[in-house]
Design a protein around this motif. Structure first.
Motif, PDB file in Angstrom:
ATOM      1  N   HIS A  54      -3.508  37.182 -19.357  1.00  0.00           N
ATOM      2  CA  HIS A  54      -3.922  36.893 -17.996  1.00  0.00           C
ATOM      3  C   HIS A  54      -4.971  37.894 -17.525  1.00  0.00           C
ATOM      4  O   HIS A  54      -5.023  39.039 -17.944  1.00  0.00           O
ATOM      5  CB  HIS A  54      -2.714  36.936 -17.057  1.00  0.00           C
TER       6      HIS A  54
ATOM      7  N   THR B 216      -3.090  31.901 -15.505  1.00  0.00           N
ATOM      8  CA  THR B 216      -2.221  32.783 -14.725  1.00  0.00           C
ATOM      9  C   THR B 216      -0.811  32.894 -15.284  1.00  0.00           C
ATOM     10  O   THR B 216      -0.084  33.834 -14.964  1.00  0.00           O
ATOM     11  CB  THR B 216      -2.112  32.286 -13.278  1.00  0.00           C
ATOM     12  N   GLY B 217      -0.381  31.912 -16.103  1.00  0.00           N
ATOM     13  CA  GLY B 217       0.993  31.888 -16.593  1.00  0.00           C
ATOM     14  C   GLY B 217       1.974  31.269 -15.612  1.00  0.00           C
ATOM     15  O   GLY B 217       3.181  31.242 -15.873  1.00  0.00           O
ATOM     16  N   LEU B 218       1.483  30.748 -14.473  1.00  0.00           N
ATOM     17  CA  LEU B 218       2.373  30.126 -13.491  1.00  0.00           C
ATOM     18  C   LEU B 218       3.083  28.926 -14.112  1.00  0.00           C
ATOM     19  O   LEU B 218       2.454  28.053 -14.710  1.00  0.00           O
ATOM     20  CB  LEU B 218       1.589  29.685 -12.260  1.00  0.00           C
TER      21      LEU B 218
ATOM     22  N   TYR C  61       6.519  33.060 -13.475  1.00  0.00           N
ATOM     23  CA  TYR C  61       5.388  33.254 -14.378  1.00  0.00           C
ATOM     24  C   TYR C  61       5.892  33.503 -15.795  1.00  0.00           C
ATOM     25  O   TYR C  61       6.878  34.217 -15.998  1.00  0.00           O
ATOM     26  CB  TYR C  61       4.533  34.443 -13.926  1.00  0.00           C
TER      27      TYR C  61
ATOM     28  N   ASN D  56      10.075  35.461 -18.768  1.00  0.00           N
ATOM     29  CA  ASN D  56       9.547  34.956 -17.512  1.00  0.00           C
ATOM     30  C   ASN D  56       9.865  35.923 -16.373  1.00  0.00           C
ATOM     31  O   ASN D  56      10.907  36.569 -16.375  1.00  0.00           O
ATOM     32  CB  ASN D  56      10.160  33.589 -17.185  1.00  0.00           C
TER      33      ASN D  56
ATOM     34  N   TRP E 258       2.867  43.092 -16.375  1.00  0.00           N
ATOM     35  CA  TRP E 258       2.421  42.007 -15.496  1.00  0.00           C
ATOM     36  C   TRP E 258       1.498  42.538 -14.404  1.00  0.00           C
ATOM     37  O   TRP E 258       0.567  41.868 -13.980  1.00  0.00           O
ATOM     38  CB  TRP E 258       3.633  41.317 -14.884  1.00  0.00           C
TER      39      TRP E 258
END
Length: 450
Positions: free
Chosen positions: A5, A153-155, A187, A194, A386
């Protein structure tokens, strides 16, 4: 599957004020906040504990209401229902951190518009408790089509398939993971790891956001605000107040080593996984030795102790407590408490005062004269990564901030001396460097290890 990200901070276009009021513990932050409330504005005040809600209702010169379960109203089944009704009626509201974290839908309804939002003490804004085994994640969540993952974004977003079949698959797929994803706060990092974060809409809601805390630079919430591009104004107050606070703390805090735990890794991972069995033998013996010798005359409830919860309570389950503090279910000691001489099993209430290492914003333990801190505090690596690593938040700043906040639950907050048993050498160094303003006298180490 791993996502690389972009962690660059978004450009700020904010006009809404975001302020961090950074003041030493026990110097009247909450009193200052209450004194600054005015009739012409609408407030949502968020505090760590119910007892602090009651204090604000009692002491504020503007009227506040607290969400409750209304027994005789069929339309208000929960505290959240009542909170919504209070906001719709434009009352000033005071509630807890736990409640605020679940108000993403309330914010989307526009009910926080026009409110000045005040948060007393930084909140937990990131939770890594949403891990799934790598193969389970790849097969059942990703390949079977129940989640979409934003590649940039990994959302994580639940697909229509998961929404439609939520009840059909709740024995195989985590409903808590679903709700976090559906709220837009989950995320994916890599291999089923997560993170659930506080919905950013909550921190961008209202007319303004003000957070009262101490040593904000070591808090994850401060790092999160910056990551969201909110650029908080950091009001650190007078340097003279800080200096007086530190020098008084130096006179009041006696730091002591625990010789039998010297050199032992006391990180959370070591205590619960890597070195668990060894520590299950060493720690209760060390605590028993403290009780027999250096704390033999101390009343047990005046001893504040923090350990991983699973080490103090059997299977991590604490006993139920009544409204008057009485034990409704027996205390079942975990591996550290058993044999420690600090917490006898059964219904007796005469035991050491265990609290989580994240405890802050409460006066409930200010009777404690002695403290035992069994942690080498570190930011969870998943959370640190993160945020973009140590360039965003220092692991040492975080550790020191957490320790100071925890310590100021004891009687030191009222200006009385305490004795702190601190076996981690790293934590000793961080604390002493702060207490002695970077110039630790050599004889301090001799005193600690005597």
């Amino acid at each position: 599957m791993k996502h690389n990200h972009n962690f660059d901070k978004p450009k700020s276009t904010q006009v809404r004020p975001v302020v961090i009021i950074d003041r030493p513990c026990g110097t009247g932050k909450t009193t200052e906040m209450i004194a600054g409330l005015v009739e012409s504005k609408r407030y949502l005040v968020v505090t760590p504990l119910l007892s602090e809600c009651e204090r604000i209702i009692r002491d504020a010169r503007v009227a506040f209401m607290q969400p409750e379960v209304i027994q005789d109203d069929p339309e208000i089944d929960t505290k959240k229902d009542h909170l919504i009704a209070l906001l719709e009626a434009r009352h000033n509201v005071v509630t807890t951190h736990a409640m605020f974290n679940n108000l993403a839908d309330v914010e989307k309804m526009g009910l926080l518009d026009g409110y000045e939002i005040i948060i007393d003490e930084v909140m937990s804004v990131v939770d890594d408790g949403y891990r799934v085994k790598k193969k389970t994640w790849e097969q059942f969540y990703v390949n079977d089509g129940y989640v979409d993952i934003n590649p940039d974004t990994g959302l994580i977003t639940p697909t229509d398939l998961w929404v439609e079949h939520l009840e059909d698959v709740d024995d195989a797929l985590s409903t808590s993971l679903y709700h976090a994803a559906n709220a837009g706060r989950l995320y994916h990092l890599s291999d089923g790891i997560n993170l659930a974060v506080m919905p950013e809409g909550l921190l961008k809601a209202g007319n303004s956001l003000t957070v009262y805390t101490y040593k904000a630079e070591g808090s994850i919430m401060f790092a999160y605000l910056k990551r969201l591009g909110l650029d908080p104004v950091h009001d650190t107050g007078s340097p003279e107040i800080e200096q007086r606070f530190v020098r008084q703390a130096r006179e009041l805090i006696t730091v002591k080593d625990i010789r039998t735990l010297r050199g032992i890794n006391l990180s959370y991972t070591s205590q619960t996984k890597t070195n668990s069995k060894k520590l299950d033998e060493l720690v209760p013996k060390a605590l028993s030795g403290l009780r027999r010798n250096r704390m033999s005359e101390v009343w047990l409830p005046d001893i504040l102790i923090t350990t991983p919860k699973s080490k103090w309570y059997r299977k991590g389950k604490d006993p139920k407590i009544g409204e008057c503090g009485e034990l409704l279910t027996p205390f079942k000691p975990g591996p550290y408490a058993s044999g420690s001489r600090l917490s006898p099993a059964g219904h007796t209430e005469v035991r050491a005062t265990w609290v989580p290492n994240t405890t802050r914003g409460t006066n409930d333990y200010k009777h404690c004269t002695h403290a035992i801190y069994l942690y080498d505090q570190n930011i969870n690596p998943s959370i640190l990564n993160w945020f973009g690593g140590p360039k965003v938040i220092s692991n040492d700043d975080y550790a020191l901030t957490e320790l100071i906040q925890w310590l100021w639950r004891t009687q030191v907050r009222d200006g009385y001396p305490i004795t702190l048993f601190l076996p981690s050498q790293r934590m000793q160094e961080l604390l002493l460097n702060w207490l002695w303003e970077g110039q630790i006298p050599p004889n301090e180490w001799r005193k600690i290890r005597a």
